[in-house]
Motif scaffolding. Structure first.
Motif: not given
Length: 380
Positions: A51-52, A167-170, A175-176, A285-287
């Motif tokens: 989203g960039v 380490e965090a793609l996805g 919400g971001r 952390d569900p996200m």
């Protein structure tokens, strides 16, 4: 640990038929050099996913961090705030620019940069009149830092924010998507990451000028001319078209690979649910993308230490790894300025990372869970 065919790996690459199809098509197209249509498409598809507006494919996550720091103007004489609980590349990229890293401690629950420590440190640096080139965050093990608090702090002090999202793609935060925070962000596609291009990375940004500058520097800073023309020092940082093809296939499978890691994470959560003194780093952390599952052990409550479980699993050819050794404890950064609470040292001393890869087969997951259960039963 050196693995063999019987070893359960920590986080091995997860590739298959679709990846072979994409790479073979790229080879047959003739675009085997460091540019080509797959690289263009990979950048566009990744930018859309996060989203960039802009993405620049590069040779590693470290290269992306270096270019991001150059893009915000970090230079000699500046200081850059860096989480102490991270891999060396985060801090090394700061040194590449000539700036000096200052290491800030983490939140003991998540392992991510502690906003309260950051607030105190930025206040100190402001009072001293220090030239603060930027603040870097690290979305540790696939869980986003607390940007609700960190972003306003950076805005308050007029300090650019760089997000190490390697380490965090996805993963998401309110919400971001990870990789959409700050002036720029870095992704990594190393072989052990949530998705891989064998080696590679990407710079993400909403700043068109920063993206253009990064692309220029990543291509040896070559100017448009019939001959080779260079007005400044550049870098050989571009991602190859073949590796981008592999990345495009991996991106198509990203959601299923994240779900697999979340399922493995949930397996560990159930095994340790009734063990007093053991918690999963980051909580539930569900996200998070659950790149790596780490447990934190309180030996006074469990009666055993993380390294004892590691030794038990090593005897059974199960790969584990300690949580990152904090940067302020690394010999190369001896004497660096710090803002510490003891949290990072606690996590390093009591943390253990368990096999988490999406390529783990069901029988491998059951084997690890059985081995862990065997250990726990012997220490009840």
């Amino acid at each position: 640990m050196i693995t063999n065919s019987h070893t359960v790996p920590l986080s091995a690459p997860d590739v298959g038929d679709l990846e072979q199809e994409y790479v073979l098509a790229a080879m047959r197209s003739g675009w085997v050099a460091p540019v080509g249509p797959d690289l263009d498409l990979f950048e566009r598809e990744m930018a859309e996913r996060v989203g960039v507006p802009h993405a620049v494919g590069v040779s590693s996550g470290t290269a992306a961090l270096h270019l991001a720091l150059l893009g915000i103007g970090a230079r000699r004489g500046d200081v850059v705030v860096v989480p102490t609980l991270t891999f060396a590349a985060t801090a090394n990229a700061v040194v590449y620019t000539g700036a000096t890293p200052i290491f800030a401690d983490c939140d003991v629950t998540t392992g991510n940069l502690d906003p309260f420590v950051l607030a105190g440190l930025l206040a100190e640096l402001s009072a001293e009149g220090a030239s603060v080139g930027g603040v870097m965050t690290v979305d540790l093990f696939g869980s986003c830092a607390d940007y609700k608090q960190i972003v306003p702090l950076c805005e308050q002090y007029g300090v650019p924010l760089i997000e190490d999202a390697t380490e965090a793609l996805g993963a998401l935060h309110r919400g971001r998507a990870a990789g959409s925070f700050g002036q720029a962000a870095a992704l990594s596609f190393n072989g052990n990451k949530i998705m891989t291009t064998s080696g590679g990375g990407m710079l993400l940004t909403a700043d068109a000028d920063l993206a253009h500058r990064a692309r220029h520097l990543a291509s040896q800073a070559r100017l448009p001319a019939e001959h080779y023309e260079h007005a400044e020092i550049g870098y050989n940082y571009r991602l190859s078209n073949l590796l981008a093809a592999l990345g495009r296939a991996q991106l198509r499978r990203l959601d299923e690979m994240i779900e697999r890691r979340r399922a493995v994470h949930e397996g560990y959560a159930k095994v340790f649910a009734d063990i007093d003194g053991v918690r999963l780093l980051g909580g539930e952390d569900p996200m998070a993308n659950c790149w790596l599952t780490s447990i934190i052990v309180d030996p006074e409550r469990t009666g055993w230490q993380a390294r004892e479980l590691a030794a038990h699993l090593a005897e059974r050819n199960v790969e584990t790894r300690p949580v990152f050794k904090p940067m302020h404890l690394q010999p190369v950064f001896a004497g660096a300025r710090t803002a510490l609470t003891g949290a990072a040292e606690h996590l390093f001393g009591h943390g253990l990372i368990l096999p988490s890869g999406s390529s783990l087969r069901d029988n491998q997951v059951r084997r690890v869970l059985d081995d862990v259960t065997e250990f726990l039963d012997g220490h009840r």
